[in-house]
Write a protein that holds these residues in place. Structure first.
Motif, PDB file in Angstrom:
ATOM      1  N   ILE A 261      11.553   4.340  11.284  1.00  0.00           N
ATOM      2  CA  ILE A 261      10.246   4.082  10.679  1.00  0.00           C
ATOM      3  C   ILE A 261       9.738   5.363  10.017  1.00  0.00           C
ATOM      4  O   ILE A 261       9.456   6.355  10.687  1.00  0.00           O
ATOM      5  N   ILE A 262       9.674   5.330   8.695  1.00  0.00           N
ATOM      6  CA  ILE A 262       9.160   6.457   7.918  1.00  0.00           C
ATOM      7  C   ILE A 262       7.754   6.090   7.467  1.00  0.00           C
ATOM      8  O   ILE A 262       7.572   5.129   6.688  1.00  0.00           O
ATOM      9  N   ALA A 263       6.767   6.830   7.940  1.00  0.00           N
ATOM     10  CA  ALA A 263       5.367   6.459   7.711  1.00  0.00           C
ATOM     11  C   ALA A 263       5.044   6.282   6.227  1.00  0.00           C
ATOM     12  O   ALA A 263       4.432   5.283   5.838  1.00  0.00           O
ATOM     13  N   GLY A 264       5.447   7.243   5.403  1.00  0.00           N
ATOM     14  CA  GLY A 264       5.134   7.158   3.979  1.00  0.00           C
ATOM     15  C   GLY A 264       5.721   5.920   3.325  1.00  0.00           C
ATOM     16  O   GLY A 264       5.080   5.273   2.489  1.00  0.00           O
ATOM     17  N   LYS A 265       6.934   5.571   3.695  1.00  0.00           N
ATOM     18  CA  LYS A 265       7.614   4.391   3.136  1.00  0.00           C
ATOM     19  C   LYS A 265       6.892   3.106   3.541  1.00  0.00           C
ATOM     20  O   LYS A 265       6.674   2.202   2.718  1.00  0.00           O
ATOM     21  N   VAL A 266       6.504   3.019   4.804  1.00  0.00           N
ATOM     22  CA  VAL A 266       5.800   1.835   5.309  1.00  0.00           C
ATOM     23  C   VAL A 266       4.458   1.662   4.597  1.00  0.00           C
ATOM     24  O   VAL A 266       4.083   0.555   4.198  1.00  0.00           O
ATOM     25  N   ILE A 267       3.733   2.762   4.443  1.00  0.00           N
ATOM     26  CA  ILE A 267       2.421   2.719   3.781  1.00  0.00           C
ATOM     27  C   ILE A 267       2.577   2.292   2.328  1.00  0.00           C
ATOM     28  O   ILE A 267       1.790   1.488   1.804  1.00  0.00           O
ATOM     29  N   VAL A 308      -5.814   2.316   6.936  1.00  0.00           N
ATOM     30  CA  VAL A 308      -4.356   2.314   6.763  1.00  0.00           C
ATOM     31  C   VAL A 308      -3.670   1.800   8.029  1.00  0.00           C
ATOM     32  O   VAL A 308      -2.748   0.976   7.966  1.00  0.00           O
ATOM     33  N   GLN A 309      -4.115   2.274   9.173  1.00  0.00           N
ATOM     34  CA  GLN A 309      -3.522   1.831  10.438  1.00  0.00           C
ATOM     35  C   GLN A 309      -3.675   0.321  10.629  1.00  0.00           C
ATOM     36  O   GLN A 309      -2.736  -0.366  11.046  1.00  0.00           O
ATOM     37  N   GLU A 310      -4.849  -0.198  10.317  1.00  0.00           N
ATOM     38  CA  GLU A 310      -5.094  -1.635  10.477  1.00  0.00           C
ATOM     39  C   GLU A 310      -4.227  -2.458   9.537  1.00  0.00           C
ATOM     40  O   GLU A 310      -3.668  -3.492   9.934  1.00  0.00           O
ATOM     41  N   LYS A 311      -4.109  -2.011   8.288  1.00  0.00           N
ATOM     42  CA  LYS A 311      -3.318  -2.759   7.295  1.00  0.00           C
ATOM     43  C   LYS A 311      -1.832  -2.745   7.663  1.00  0.00           C
ATOM     44  O   LYS A 311      -1.156  -3.783   7.584  1.00  0.00           O
ATOM     45  N   VAL A 312      -1.321  -1.606   8.095  1.00  0.00           N
ATOM     46  CA  VAL A 312       0.093  -1.500   8.477  1.00  0.00           C
ATOM     47  C   VAL A 312       0.367  -2.324   9.732  1.00  0.00           C
ATOM     48  O   VAL A 312       1.408  -2.983   9.844  1.00  0.00           O
ATOM     49  N   LYS A 313      -0.565  -2.329  10.666  1.00  0.00           N
ATOM     50  CA  LYS A 313      -0.406  -3.130  11.883  1.00  0.00           C
ATOM     51  C   LYS A 313      -0.371  -4.615  11.541  1.00  0.00           C
ATOM     52  O   LYS A 313       0.457  -5.376  12.065  1.00  0.00           O
ATOM     53  N   ALA A 314      -1.265  -5.026  10.634  1.00  0.00           N
ATOM     54  CA  ALA A 314      -1.348  -6.438  10.277  1.00  0.00           C
ATOM     55  C   ALA A 314      -0.115  -6.907   9.515  1.00  0.00           C
ATOM     56  O   ALA A 314       0.374  -8.021   9.728  1.00  0.00           O
ATOM     57  N   GLU A 315       0.397  -6.073   8.617  1.00  0.00           N
ATOM     58  CA  GLU A 315       1.507  -6.494   7.758  1.00  0.00           C
ATOM     59  C   GLU A 315       2.884  -6.182   8.329  1.00  0.00           C
ATOM     60  O   GLU A 315       3.850  -6.896   8.064  1.00  0.00           O
ATOM     61  N   LYS A 316       2.991  -5.109   9.121  1.00  0.00           N
ATOM     62  CA  LYS A 316       4.307  -4.669   9.611  1.00  0.00           C
ATOM     63  C   LYS A 316       4.434  -4.687  11.129  1.00  0.00           C
ATOM     64  O   LYS A 316       5.524  -4.450  11.664  1.00  0.00           O
ATOM     65  N   ASN A 317       3.300  -4.911  11.818  1.00  0.00           N
ATOM     66  CA  ASN A 317       3.262  -4.828  13.281  1.00  0.00           C
ATOM     67  C   ASN A 317       3.748  -3.461  13.777  1.00  0.00           C
ATOM     68  O   ASN A 317       4.465  -3.356  14.773  1.00  0.00           O
ATOM     69  N   ILE A 318       3.339  -2.414  13.051  1.00  0.00           N
ATOM     70  CA  ILE A 318       3.695  -1.039  13.398  1.00  0.00           C
ATOM     71  C   ILE A 318       2.419  -0.263  13.699  1.00  0.00           C
ATOM     72  O   ILE A 318       1.450  -0.326  12.935  1.00  0.00           O
TER      73      ILE A 318
END
Length: 333
Positions: A261-267, A308-318
């Motif tokens: 999991i690469i944070a920049g890529k996920v975002i 950002v944390q909320e959006k990534v959690k909602a879309e990627k479950n990360i």
């Protein structure tokens, strides 16, 4: 109170901390102390403790977001920045230095070229620019990946900064620190088990880094120009990645080693580049950078991180974990 001979350095009241962080964010510190040597730093800490004044130690301010309202003193290590080198581990002085000055510890690389071990003793406020300059002038290799890195040795040791595959602890030998439990200066010898990805034994204890000793290699097989090119290569990489274009605190979120999991890529995949809250923006050149685009406040940055944390959690479950440190929320003051 803060007068020579006990304290040498700068004392300011109502100091804007936006001037002391790479994010250019922060309110005004009621008391700002910038000691010029180790003794003055220790004195400042003792005075704050005895006066029941809460304080925070700051280096280059490159991995932090300082609060908009600051109710504590700031002690800066910026003037406390000497870098020295030796042929033997430990600070060689007096007769010991004379007795060991001809001693060399050597390594042989795969091509049969001899490389001699050398040691750098760096004050907590020493910058990576100054350390890399010492290395290039003295044919020393080992910190090429840190060329162009903002911040100081103390902060890098605290967070175990990692750049292009090199971590601060990789070259570390020992750390001299002030133990706040008994106000004694002690020496920590590196134990690899104490270190991990962006973690160090100095994050969870009452220890203030004073000086750090690193091991590097003297490589006389390279010309000065070749050695400089090795360091300049990583400065160019940072420039191409646009690290220097806008005020930021560096990478905002931790990668997750072992999980790919690469944070920049996920975002980026979540379409969050360019997202704004107030004056703070997710950089359009790197998903894991939040930049101060237009007079951002700490509140702006904090809210953008949450979004950002909320959006990534909602879309990627990360669950993205912060790498930058919000002061005082994420530290024990």
């Amino acid at each position: 109170m803060f007068n020579a001979p006990f304290f040498n350095g700068i004392v300011r009241l109502d100091e804007p901390m936006a001037n002391h962080t790479t994010m250019r964010v922060g309110g005004r510190a009621p008391i700002f102390l910038e000691p010029s040597d180790e003794e003055s730093l220790i004195f400042a800490v003792k005075v704050c403790i005895e006066s029941d004044v809460k304080f925070f130690i700051i280096g280059g301010g490159s991995n932090i977001v300082m609060a908009d309202n600051i109710g504590f003193a700031i002690i800066s290590t910026k003037q406390f920045k000497k870098v020295s080198r030796s042929k033997t581990p430990g600070k060689a002085k007096g007769l010991f230095a004379l007795a060991t000055k001809h001693k060399d510890e050597s390594n042989m690389d795969e091509s049969g070229v001899e490389k001699k071990k050398r040691y750098l003793n760096c004050d907590a406020g020493a910058t990576w620019t100054s350390i890399c300059m010492v290395c290039t002038k003295n044919n020393l290799r080992g910190f090429e990946q840190f060329a162009g890195l903002p911040g100081t040795v103390g902060g890098a040791t605290y967070i175990n900064a990692t750049c292009f595959g090199l971590s601060t602890c990789d070259n570390l030998v020992s750390v001299r620190y002030l133990d706040l439990n008994d106000m004694e200066v002690k020496t920590y010898k590196k134990n690899p088990d104490d270190w991990g990805y962006k973690s160090s034994p100095f994050q969870t204890t009452d220890k203030i880094v004073l000086t750090v000793e690193f091991e590097v290699l003297e490589d006389s097989s390279l010309s000065l120009q070749e050695l400089k090119s090795g360091y300049h290569e990583f400065v160019k990489k940072r420039a191409l990645m646009k690290h220097f274009e806008s005020p930021s605190a560096g990478s905002v979120f931790r990668n997750q080693p072992g999980s790919d999991i690469i944070a920049g890529k996920v975002i980026d995949e979540c379409g969050l580049k360019g997202t704004r809250v107030g004056g703070a923006m997710v950089a359009d050149f790197h998903g894991n950078f939040i930049i101060n685009e237009n007079h951002a406040t700490a509140a702006d940055v904090r809210e953008l991180v949450r979004l950002v944390q909320e959006k990534v959690k909602a879309e990627k479950n990360i669950d993205l974990q912060c790498e930058i440190i919000f002061v005082p929320e994420n530290v024990d003051i």
